[in-house]
Motif scaffolding. Structure first.
Motif, PDB file in Angstrom:
ATOM      1  N   ILE A  53       0.837  -1.205   0.000  1.00 15.59           N
ATOM      2  CA  ILE A  53       0.000   0.000   0.000  1.00 15.59           C
ATOM      3  C   ILE A  53       0.875   1.259   0.000  1.00 15.59           C
ATOM      4  O   ILE A  53       0.620   2.227  -0.719  1.00 15.59           O
ATOM      5  CB  ILE A  53      -0.948  -0.010   1.221  1.00 15.59           C
ATOM      6  CG1 ILE A  53      -1.904  -1.224   1.164  1.00 15.59           C
ATOM      7  CG2 ILE A  53      -1.726   1.294   1.302  1.00 15.59           C
ATOM      8  CD1 ILE A  53      -2.832  -1.242  -0.007  1.00 15.59           C
ATOM      9  N   ALA A  54       1.948   1.232   0.821  1.00 19.06           N
ATOM     10  CA  ALA A  54       2.830   2.387   0.924  1.00 19.06           C
ATOM     11  C   ALA A  54       3.540   2.666  -0.406  1.00 19.06           C
ATOM     12  O   ALA A  54       3.697   3.832  -0.824  1.00 19.06           O
ATOM     13  CB  ALA A  54       3.849   2.172   2.037  1.00 19.06           C
ATOM     14  N   LEU A  55       3.973   1.578  -1.074  1.00 21.50           N
ATOM     15  CA  LEU A  55       4.700   1.771  -2.341  1.00 21.50           C
ATOM     16  C   LEU A  55       3.805   2.372  -3.416  1.00 21.50           C
ATOM     17  O   LEU A  55       4.228   3.248  -4.175  1.00 21.50           O
ATOM     18  CB  LEU A  55       5.278   0.432  -2.815  1.00 21.50           C
ATOM     19  CG  LEU A  55       6.179   0.503  -4.055  1.00 21.50           C
ATOM     20  CD1 LEU A  55       7.348   1.461  -3.813  1.00 21.50           C
ATOM     21  CD2 LEU A  55       6.696  -0.883  -4.428  1.00 21.50           C
ATOM     22  N   VAL A  56       2.563   1.931  -3.503  1.00 26.77           N
ATOM     23  CA  VAL A  56       1.665   2.513  -4.491  1.00 26.77           C
ATOM     24  C   VAL A  56       1.347   3.966  -4.140  1.00 26.77           C
ATOM     25  O   VAL A  56       1.126   4.802  -5.018  1.00 26.77           O
ATOM     26  CB  VAL A  56       0.383   1.665  -4.630  1.00 26.77           C
ATOM     27  CG1 VAL A  56      -0.614   1.946  -3.504  1.00 26.77           C
ATOM     28  CG2 VAL A  56      -0.301   1.951  -5.978  1.00 26.77           C
ATOM     29  N   ALA A  57       1.303   4.265  -2.809  1.00 27.68           N
ATOM     30  CA  ALA A  57       1.096   5.656  -2.405  1.00 27.68           C
ATOM     31  C   ALA A  57       2.270   6.526  -2.846  1.00 27.68           C
ATOM     32  O   ALA A  57       2.098   7.660  -3.303  1.00 27.68           O
ATOM     33  CB  ALA A  57       0.896   5.719  -0.892  1.00 27.68           C
ATOM     34  N   VAL A  58       3.515   5.996  -2.664  1.00 27.74           N
ATOM     35  CA  VAL A  58       4.714   6.744  -3.123  1.00 27.74           C
ATOM     36  C   VAL A  58       4.650   6.999  -4.629  1.00 27.74           C
ATOM     37  O   VAL A  58       4.947   8.097  -5.118  1.00 27.74           O
ATOM     38  CB  VAL A  58       5.989   5.961  -2.738  1.00 27.74           C
ATOM     39  CG1 VAL A  58       7.216   6.598  -3.398  1.00 27.74           C
ATOM     40  CG2 VAL A  58       6.156   5.928  -1.232  1.00 27.74           C
ATOM     41  N   ALA A  59       4.275   5.949  -5.382  1.00 30.93           N
ATOM     42  CA  ALA A  59       4.167   6.100  -6.842  1.00 30.93           C
ATOM     43  C   ALA A  59       3.147   7.171  -7.207  1.00 30.93           C
ATOM     44  O   ALA A  59       3.351   7.968  -8.132  1.00 30.93           O
ATOM     45  CB  ALA A  59       3.799   4.757  -7.477  1.00 30.93           C
ATOM     46  N   THR A  60       2.031   7.192  -6.451  1.00 33.71           N
ATOM     47  CA  THR A  60       0.992   8.201  -6.732  1.00 33.71           C
ATOM     48  C   THR A  60       1.498   9.603  -6.445  1.00 33.71           C
ATOM     49  O   THR A  60       1.265  10.542  -7.224  1.00 33.71           O
ATOM     50  CB  THR A  60      -0.262   7.907  -5.891  1.00 33.71           C
ATOM     51  OG1 THR A  60      -0.739   6.592  -6.189  1.00 33.71           O
ATOM     52  CG2 THR A  60      -1.344   8.923  -6.183  1.00 33.71           C
ATOM     53  N   VAL A  61       2.189   9.762  -5.320  1.00 35.26           N
ATOM     54  CA  VAL A  61       2.750  11.077  -4.983  1.00 35.26           C
ATOM     55  C   VAL A  61       3.746  11.536  -6.051  1.00 35.26           C
ATOM     56  O   VAL A  61       3.757  12.699  -6.482  1.00 35.26           O
ATOM     57  CB  VAL A  61       3.403  11.047  -3.584  1.00 35.26           C
ATOM     58  CG1 VAL A  61       4.163  12.334  -3.325  1.00 35.26           C
ATOM     59  CG2 VAL A  61       2.349  10.823  -2.514  1.00 35.26           C
ATOM     60  N   LEU A  62       4.610  10.604  -6.477  1.00 39.98           N
ATOM     61  CA  LEU A  62       5.558  10.951  -7.551  1.00 39.98           C
ATOM     62  C   LEU A  62       4.832  11.347  -8.832  1.00 39.98           C
ATOM     63  O   LEU A  62       5.251  12.262  -9.542  1.00 39.98           O
ATOM     64  CB  LEU A  62       6.485   9.761  -7.824  1.00 39.98           C
ATOM     65  CG  LEU A  62       7.488   9.420  -6.705  1.00 39.98           C
ATOM     66  CD1 LEU A  62       8.270   8.155  -7.067  1.00 39.98           C
ATOM     67  CD2 LEU A  62       8.446  10.593  -6.469  1.00 39.98           C
ATOM     68  N   ALA A  63       3.754  10.664  -9.148  1.00 42.58           N
ATOM     69  CA  ALA A  63       2.969  11.010 -10.349  1.00 42.58           C
ATOM     70  C   ALA A  63       2.414  12.419 -10.252  1.00 42.58           C
ATOM     71  O   ALA A  63       2.232  13.105 -11.266  1.00 42.58           O
ATOM     72  CB  ALA A  63       1.847  10.003 -10.545  1.00 42.58           C
ATOM     73  N   LEU A  64       2.126  12.853  -9.008  1.00 44.34           N
ATOM     74  CA  LEU A  64       1.549  14.181  -8.817  1.00 44.34           C
ATOM     75  C   LEU A  64       2.597  15.291  -8.816  1.00 44.34           C
ATOM     76  O   LEU A  64       2.412  16.343  -9.418  1.00 44.34           O
ATOM     77  CB  LEU A  64       0.762  14.222  -7.502  1.00 44.34           C
ATOM     78  CG  LEU A  64      -0.668  13.667  -7.534  1.00 44.34           C
ATOM     79  CD1 LEU A  64      -1.224  13.560  -6.125  1.00 44.34           C
ATOM     80  CD2 LEU A  64      -1.558  14.563  -8.386  1.00 44.34           C
ATOM     81  N   VAL A  65       3.703  15.092  -8.123  1.00 46.12           N
ATOM     82  CA  VAL A  65       4.623  16.211  -7.841  1.00 46.12           C
ATOM     83  C   VAL A  65       5.757  16.334  -8.845  1.00 46.12           C
ATOM     84  O   VAL A  65       6.314  17.420  -9.011  1.00 46.12           O
ATOM     85  CB  VAL A  65       5.196  16.073  -6.412  1.00 46.12           C
ATOM     86  CG1 VAL A  65       4.076  16.076  -5.382  1.00 46.12           C
ATOM     87  CG2 VAL A  65       6.052  14.819  -6.260  1.00 46.12           C
TER      88      VAL A  65
END
Length: 592
Positions: A53-65
């Motif tokens: 869950i944490a890794l997909v959250a990191v990927a999502t944050v990277l996609a945003l910022v």
């Protein structure tokens, strides 16, 4: 904070990567909910589950910022790769090989496979292989042969699918780029079409305005006849001025298919054709129309005097300017003849010449009488004059001679304008004529502080000419040169032979003549602006008389001048002089 305001904070460079990540986010959210509900999918390894869950959250944050639009496109594949590994961790945390969430592998797999570049096929296949083989590697034992086969066989299928998806995406990108380019070209063409339409409307308005202006000007030209013809002389243009001059309408002329030669004197056309045949003996001209346009066909405009014949038989003396008609490509398609009625002008000139001649005759008699009585007073021995009276008498006599010369010049110009004046041709040695004129002018030049130089060859230059008239012409040129040369200047009179021509050149270092006035110098009574500005005396007859004399001898007068530098005038005479003009005026009437 509203949803719109929150979305407005998303960096403009990353929406594409984020939007591709949204399906994975939704899939993980559903998996998390299923794992959290009672009797759902059990979480067998909590740390790995949370790590996924944490890794997909990191990927999502990277996609945003991260501003992926500013980076190379290949770097964007980092997001689905991380998401793919997150799926692997999620799977290990929810039953390993038995986890129902293996299907989430498709979401990042499809993203990777659709990215541009063949390398992404290998990345998608290898990533999927790692996710599928991870349970066997981590668990070690407890797996059946079927699990092992699936773990190795499935990546091959995924590889094939990745190849197909990548190729389809590649072709779709090509089609999309072509469609985008076509759309841009269509927009450009549309913009150009709109601009062209606007320009067309503007040009159409300008054309209508120009046509109205031209039509107004055309209808206003009533004092000159404008006649247009095709290449063979058939009339197709007939302006209001032509209607006025000939008394016939445009419709009548066009319906009758008149040619322009129909309105010319046959005798004048014949004379012109004979003159053309004399100059161009190789080809005899038989077409009367050639008499009107031979000069124009050679590439020059032609201005000539003709006589038009009206349908009622009345004759009109005209001066006609003939020019070519050109099409939009510059090709000659016909001719334009602009004619000016010269009847009144020529009648006025005739009356003026008659008046000048009459006045000249009337003035010669009293002037001759005055000079005779002045001479008697000077020679009266019974009543001798005092020195002061002699001085007064000299002034009166000098001015009387000046008036007599002026009267002679006026009479001579009247004879010139009538087209005839006498020449007494004989064998002449031109060097003697030039030398005599130079010696006669030396006293005047000396009094004016002008150096007079004569350059006459020792070898004789002989021709048949009127020595009196040629001497008069040279005298006029030298007199003008001395008058227009300030003190300290030089006047050079030279004689030379150039082939079959004799050239008498009079060159000065005087005030010069403006270039725009050179063509008017030989007109009667014309005086250059430099002459009037410097108050140089004269009446403007010398050069017109000189030109008439030279022309009568079959020669020409060449003039070159630069204001402030000086002037050079040359008399060019042929060695073989044409026969003299018929003497239509009694020789006794010609002033010396």
């Amino acid at each position: 904070m509203t949803l719109d305001r929150w979305l407005s904070r998303i960096p403009i460079d990353s929406p594409s990567a984020f939007m591709k990540q949204v399906p994975t986010i939704i899939g993980f959210a559903i998996a998390a909910v299923i794992a959290a509900v009672p009797n759902g999918v059990p979480v067998t390894n909590g740390p790995l589950f949370i790590a996924g869950i944490a890794l997909v959250a990191v990927a999502t944050v990277l996609a945003l910022v991260v501003p992926w639009g500013r980076l190379h496109p290949e770097w964007a594949v980092v997001i689905p790769v991380l998401s793919l590994f997150a799926v692997g961790l999620l799977r290990l945390g929810t039953g390993s090989a038995a986890s129902p969430f293996a299907v989430l592998t498709l979401l990042p797999f499809v993203w990777i496979a659709t990215e541009a570049g063949r390398i992404n096929i290998l990345i998608a296949a290898l990533g999927t292989f790692v996710v599928l083989i991870a349970p066997i590697v981590v668990d070690g034992v407890g797996h059946t042969a079927g699990d092992v086969v699936r773990a190795f066989f499935s990546p091959v299928i995924y590889l094939i699918v990745a190849i197909v998806i990548n190729e389809i995406a590649h072709r779709m990108r090509i089609q999309l780029a072509a469609a985008r380019e076509a759309s841009e070209q269509q927009q450009q063409l549309l913009a150009q079409a709109v601009q062209a339409q606007d320009e067309l409307v503007l040009n159409e308005a300008r054309l209508k305005t120009a046509n109205r202006l031209i039509q107004s000007i055309w209808n206003a030209v009533t004092e000159q006849s404008v006649i247009g013809t095709d290449l063979d002389g058939l009339i197709d243009v007939w302006n209001p001025g032509a209607e006025k001059m000939f008394g016939i309408t445009e419709k009548e002329v066009l319906d009758a298919k008149h040619r322009i030669v129909d309105f010319h004197l046959d005798s004048e056309l014949s004379d012109r054709l004979q003159d053309m045949d004399a100059r161009f003996t190789t080809v005899a001209s038989t077409d009367e129309f050639s008499a009107l346009v031979d000069t124009v066909r050679a590439g020059s405009a032609d201005v000539r005097d003709w006589t038009y014949v009206r349908p009622d038989g009345k004759r009109v003396s005209v001066q006609v300017a003939a020019t070519p008609r050109l099409d939009e490509n510059g090709h000659r398609v016909g001719f334009i003849f602009v004619a000016t009625d010269m009847t009144q002008a020529r009648e006025f000139a005739r009356l003026k010449d008659e008046f000048v001649g009459l006045i000249s005759h009337e003035l010669r008699t009293p002037l001759s009488s005055i000079l005779g009585y002045l001479e008697l007073m000077r020679d009266d021995e019974e009543s001798p004059l005092s020195e002061e009276q002699q001085q007064y008498l000299s002034v009166a006599e000098r001015n009387a001679h000046r008036l007599l010369r002026l009267v002679g010049d006026l009479l001579f110009t009247a004879q010139v304008e009538s087209g005839r004046f006498p020449l007494d041709l004989k064998d002449v040695e031109l060097g003697g004529v030039v030398s005599a004129s130079v010696e006669s002018a030396r006293p005047v030049a000396a009094n004016s502080g002008v150096t007079l130089v004569g350059d006459v060859p020792e070898s004789p230059v002989e021709l048949r000419a009127d020595p009196l008239r040629l001497g008069q012409a040279v005298d006029n040129l030298i007199s003008n040169a001395v008058k227009f040369t300030p003190s300290g200047g030089t006047v050079t009179v030279s004689l030379r032979c150039e082939g079959e021509q004799a050239v008498i050149a009079v060159t000065d270092t005087g005030i010069g003549i403006p270039a725009v006035e050179l063509s008017q110098l030989s007109q009667r009574f014309f005086r250059a602006s430099t002459a009037t500005r410097n108050a140089v005396p004269g009446v403007g007859l010398g050069l017109s008389i000189t030109k008439a004399i030279v022309t009568a001898h079959g020669g020409r007068l060449d003039i070159a001048s630069e204001e402030g530098v000086g002037t050079s005038i040359s008399i060019v005479l042929p060695v073989e002089t044409p026969r003299p003009v018929v003497d239509a005026i009694p020789r006794a009437e010609v002033a010396p």
